[in-house]
Design a protein around this motif. Structure first.
Motif, PDB file in Angstrom:
ATOM      1  N   SER A  13      41.234  77.968  64.581  1.00  0.00           N
ATOM      2  CA  SER A  13      40.775  78.448  63.282  1.00  0.00           C
ATOM      3  C   SER A  13      41.959  78.683  62.336  1.00  0.00           C
ATOM      4  CB  SER A  13      39.978  79.743  63.455  1.00  0.00           C
ATOM      5  OG  SER A  13      39.493  80.209  62.219  1.00  0.00           O
ATOM      6  N   ARG A  14      43.021  79.302  62.850  1.00  0.00           N
ATOM      7  CA  ARG A  14      44.203  79.550  62.011  1.00  0.00           C
ATOM      8  C   ARG A  14      44.848  78.241  61.560  1.00  0.00           C
ATOM      9  NH1 ARG A  14      45.484  84.244  65.448  1.00  0.00           N
ATOM     10  NH2 ARG A  14      46.649  82.848  66.822  1.00  0.00           N
ATOM     11  N   THR A  15      44.905  77.265  62.453  1.00  0.00           N
ATOM     12  CA  THR A  15      45.517  75.985  62.105  1.00  0.00           C
ATOM     13  C   THR A  15      44.710  75.277  61.027  1.00  0.00           C
ATOM     14  OG1 THR A  15      46.350  75.777  64.375  1.00  0.00           O
ATOM     15  CG2 THR A  15      46.353  73.798  63.037  1.00  0.00           C
ATOM     16  N   ALA A  16      43.389  75.322  61.137  1.00  0.00           N
ATOM     17  CA  ALA A  16      42.541  74.725  60.106  1.00  0.00           C
ATOM     18  C   ALA A  16      42.735  75.435  58.772  1.00  0.00           C
ATOM     19  CB  ALA A  16      41.075  74.800  60.535  1.00  0.00           C
ATOM     20  N   SER A  17      42.845  76.756  58.808  1.00  0.00           N
ATOM     21  CA  SER A  17      43.065  77.528  57.592  1.00  0.00           C
ATOM     22  C   SER A  17      44.413  77.183  56.959  1.00  0.00           C
ATOM     23  CB  SER A  17      43.005  79.028  57.903  1.00  0.00           C
ATOM     24  OG  SER A  17      43.202  79.790  56.732  1.00  0.00           O
ATOM     25  N   ARG A  18      45.436  77.009  57.797  1.00  0.00           N
ATOM     26  CA  ARG A  18      46.755  76.630  57.262  1.00  0.00           C
ATOM     27  C   ARG A  18      46.694  75.255  56.614  1.00  0.00           C
ATOM     28  NH1 ARG A  18      52.232  77.214  60.665  1.00  0.00           N
ATOM     29  NH2 ARG A  18      52.089  79.292  59.719  1.00  0.00           N
ATOM     30  N   PHE A  19      45.990  74.322  57.237  1.00  0.00           N
ATOM     31  CA  PHE A  19      45.876  72.974  56.681  1.00  0.00           C
ATOM     32  C   PHE A  19      45.263  73.029  55.283  1.00  0.00           C
ATOM     33  CE2 PHE A  19      43.448  69.049  56.027  1.00  0.00           C
ATOM     34  CZ  PHE A  19      44.452  68.099  56.172  1.00  0.00           C
ATOM     35  N   ILE A  20      44.177  73.772  55.140  1.00  0.00           N
ATOM     36  CA  ILE A  20      43.513  73.886  53.836  1.00  0.00           C
ATOM     37  C   ILE A  20      44.409  74.616  52.837  1.00  0.00           C
ATOM     38  CG2 ILE A  20      41.525  74.839  52.622  1.00  0.00           C
ATOM     39  CD1 ILE A  20      40.932  72.413  54.415  1.00  0.00           C
ATOM     40  N   SER A  21      45.068  75.681  53.276  1.00  0.00           N
ATOM     41  CA  SER A  21      45.950  76.456  52.389  1.00  0.00           C
ATOM     42  C   SER A  21      47.112  75.612  51.884  1.00  0.00           C
ATOM     43  CB  SER A  21      46.489  77.685  53.125  1.00  0.00           C
ATOM     44  OG  SER A  21      45.449  78.551  53.482  1.00  0.00           O
ATOM     45  N   MET A  22      47.690  74.815  52.800  1.00  0.00           N
ATOM     46  CA  MET A  22      48.813  73.969  52.399  1.00  0.00           C
ATOM     47  C   MET A  22      48.372  72.843  51.467  1.00  0.00           C
ATOM     48  SD  MET A  22      51.549  75.314  53.581  1.00  0.00           S
ATOM     49  CE  MET A  22      50.715  76.874  53.196  1.00  0.00           C
ATOM     50  N   ASP A  23      47.161  72.348  51.686  1.00  0.00           N
ATOM     51  CA  ASP A  23      46.626  71.326  50.787  1.00  0.00           C
ATOM     52  C   ASP A  23      46.448  71.892  49.382  1.00  0.00           C
ATOM     53  OD1 ASP A  23      45.329  68.591  50.462  1.00  0.00           O
ATOM     54  OD2 ASP A  23      43.683  69.884  49.826  1.00  0.00           O
ATOM     55  N   LYS A  24      45.929  73.125  49.300  1.00  0.00           N
ATOM     56  CA  LYS A  24      45.774  73.776  47.989  1.00  0.00           C
ATOM     57  C   LYS A  24      47.135  74.050  47.357  1.00  0.00           C
ATOM     58  CE  LYS A  24      41.365  76.073  49.001  1.00  0.00           C
ATOM     59  NZ  LYS A  24      40.685  77.374  49.203  1.00  0.00           N
ATOM     60  N   ALA A  25      48.095  74.486  48.188  1.00  0.00           N
ATOM     61  CA  ALA A  25      49.444  74.773  47.673  1.00  0.00           C
ATOM     62  C   ALA A  25      50.110  73.505  47.147  1.00  0.00           C
ATOM     63  CB  ALA A  25      50.292  75.406  48.768  1.00  0.00           C
ATOM     64  N   GLU A  26      49.894  72.381  47.843  1.00  0.00           N
ATOM     65  CA  GLU A  26      50.471  71.109  47.375  1.00  0.00           C
ATOM     66  C   GLU A  26      49.867  70.706  46.034  1.00  0.00           C
ATOM     67  OE1 GLU A  26      51.027  66.458  48.811  1.00  0.00           O
ATOM     68  OE2 GLU A  26      50.180  67.938  50.188  1.00  0.00           O
ATOM     69  N   THR A  27      48.544  70.939  45.901  1.00  0.00           N
ATOM     70  CA  THR A  27      47.888  70.641  44.616  1.00  0.00           C
ATOM     71  C   THR A  27      48.472  71.485  43.495  1.00  0.00           C
ATOM     72  OG1 THR A  27      45.822  70.069  45.751  1.00  0.00           O
ATOM     73  CG2 THR A  27      45.669  70.601  43.410  1.00  0.00           C
ATOM     74  N   GLU A  28      48.698  72.776  43.776  1.00  0.00           N
ATOM     75  CA  GLU A  28      49.291  73.657  42.768  1.00  0.00           C
ATOM     76  C   GLU A  28      50.730  73.250  42.451  1.00  0.00           C
ATOM     77  OE1 GLU A  28      47.794  76.047  40.995  1.00  0.00           O
ATOM     78  OE2 GLU A  28      45.961  75.345  41.975  1.00  0.00           O
ATOM     79  N   ILE A  56      57.749  71.476  51.316  1.00  0.00           N
ATOM     80  CA  ILE A  56      57.409  72.443  52.370  1.00  0.00           C
ATOM     81  C   ILE A  56      55.928  72.377  52.713  1.00  0.00           C
ATOM     82  CG2 ILE A  56      57.220  74.914  52.890  1.00  0.00           C
ATOM     83  CD1 ILE A  56      59.790  75.299  51.230  1.00  0.00           C
ATOM     84  N   THR A  57      55.089  72.341  51.679  1.00  0.00           N
ATOM     85  CA  THR A  57      53.643  72.307  51.919  1.00  0.00           C
ATOM     86  C   THR A  57      53.230  71.014  52.617  1.00  0.00           C
ATOM     87  OG1 THR A  57      53.246  71.421  49.689  1.00  0.00           O
ATOM     88  CG2 THR A  57      53.124  73.804  49.969  1.00  0.00           C
ATOM     89  N   GLN A  58      53.873  69.900  52.253  1.00  0.00           N
ATOM     90  CA  GLN A  58      53.564  68.638  52.910  1.00  0.00           C
ATOM     91  C   GLN A  58      53.929  68.683  54.393  1.00  0.00           C
ATOM     92  OE1 GLN A  58      55.694  65.853  50.394  1.00  0.00           O
ATOM     93  NE2 GLN A  58      53.826  65.225  49.352  1.00  0.00           N
ATOM     94  N   ALA A  59      55.096  69.294  54.690  1.00  0.00           N
ATOM     95  CA  ALA A  59      55.534  69.400  56.084  1.00  0.00           C
ATOM     96  C   ALA A  59      54.569  70.259  56.899  1.00  0.00           C
ATOM     97  CB  ALA A  59      56.946  69.977  56.133  1.00  0.00           C
ATOM     98  N   TYR A  60      54.215  71.445  56.357  1.00  0.00           N
ATOM     99  CA  TYR A  60      53.280  72.326  57.050  1.00  0.00           C
ATOM    100  C   TYR A  60      51.912  71.663  57.210  1.00  0.00           C
ATOM    101  CZ  TYR A  60      56.008  76.649  57.376  1.00  0.00           C
ATOM    102  OH  TYR A  60      56.924  77.607  57.730  1.00  0.00           O
ATOM    103  N   SER A  61      51.483  70.936  56.188  1.00  0.00           N
ATOM    104  CA  SER A  61      50.188  70.265  56.242  1.00  0.00           C
ATOM    105  C   SER A  61      50.160  69.189  57.326  1.00  0.00           C
ATOM    106  CB  SER A  61      49.875  69.642  54.878  1.00  0.00           C
ATOM    107  OG  SER A  61      48.596  69.049  54.869  1.00  0.00           O
TER     108      SER A  61
END
Length: 289
Positions: free
Chosen positions: A235-250, A19-24
């Motif tokens: 701004s929201r899209t950039a925030s989602r990209f970073i959030s999904m990257d962190k979520a994928e790492t977790e 899911i995180t990869q798809a959103y990212s």
């Protein structure tokens, strides 16, 4: 934990990672599309706002009579209807609440995040007349944008609160006065703060200044408001990209943790099986003796 429970946890981790990869990926493609448009339009919006401020200044100097607006100030906050944007909405809401405490202003809560936030904490809205606006999507269509401008038309001053992208990693809560009024409480990614309005200007306006100002009060406000929506979406899209990257790492950490646990449990089970087999063999030998 049993092997079955570990396998269930691993399956959950793999699903989370997918899911995180798809959103990212979606966010990455969206950033590439929106960023170039936003950066290109930012200069245009800055110049438009500068011209608007100039026209307003000259109209005051020349004492041009324009239709009066009955209401003073309205503050509108742009949030999202959706999730997975990290802390960007909460940071913007905190900035909004702190700022409006210093102002005598009506409020417009745009987006599900803002509406739910103030419903959960009604005490934050005390002393302000508020209106809730829920769009079909985060970006308004033409009809929704015109209806929103209609809500703002009776106000002398309109403050728009939104998140502005300074870099891919930095999203900053921002307030913009789209009516080109001066205020120490307001900053804007569109406005060049070094611009001054004290200089003497000599212009010939066609049509006359009052008609130009009336045009600006409708068409230019619509344009500038549309610009803030674009900045907010970037701004929201950039925030989602970073959030999904962190979520994928977790998710990867979680998968690695459960794979290690599964190997440990399997090794223990194999050891227990060996011990049981050894104990059975020893019992058989003692029986033979």
């Amino acid at each position: 934990m049993t092997i079955k429970e570990i396998d269930a946890a691993l399956e959950e981790g793999q699903s989370l990672k997918a899911i995180t990869q798809a959103y990212s990926e979606i966010a990455n493609l969206k950033i590439k599309r929106i960023r170039a448009e936003a950066l290109r339009n930012r200069v245009f919006f800055q110049e438009i706002l500068g011209v608007y401020a100039l026209v307003k200044t000259l109209s005051l100097k020349k004492k041009i009579n324009v239709p009066s607006k009955p209401k003073k100030v309205v503050s509108i906050i742009l949030t999202s209807n959706y999730r997975f944007y990290g802390a960007i909405n909460s940071d913007l809401l905190e900035f909004f609440v702190k700022t409006i405490q210093k102002l005598d202003t009506d409020c417009i809560y745009l987006g599900k995040a803002a509406i739910d936030y103030f419903k959960a904490q009604p005490q934050l809205n005390q002393g302000h007349v508020s209106t809730e606006v829920l769009l079909k999507d985060d970006q308004p269509d033409t009809a929704e944008l015109l209806n929103l401008v209609g809500l703002l038309s009776n106000y002398k001053r309109v403050l728009v609160f939104y998140s502005s992208m300074k870099s891919l990693l930095v999203q900053v809560p921002t307030a913009m006065d789209i009516t080109a009024s001066s205020s120490s409480l307001v900053n804007s990614s569109f406005v060049n703060e070094k611009r001054t309005t004290n200089n003497e200007f000599k212009f010939i306006f066609e049509p006359d200044l009052s008609k130009i100002l009336q045009f600006f009060d409708s068409q230019i406000i619509t344009l500038l408001l549309e610009g803030t929506f674009l900045e907010s979406e970037l701004s929201r899209t950039a925030s989602r990209f970073i959030s999904m990257d962190k979520a994928e790492t977790e998710a990867n950490k979680l998968i690695k943790q459960y794979l290690t646990l599964k190997a440990y449990v399997k090794r223990n089970m194999d050891n227990n099986t060996i011990l049981e087999n050894f104990a059975t063999m020893m019992a058989v030998r003692k029986g033979d003796l």
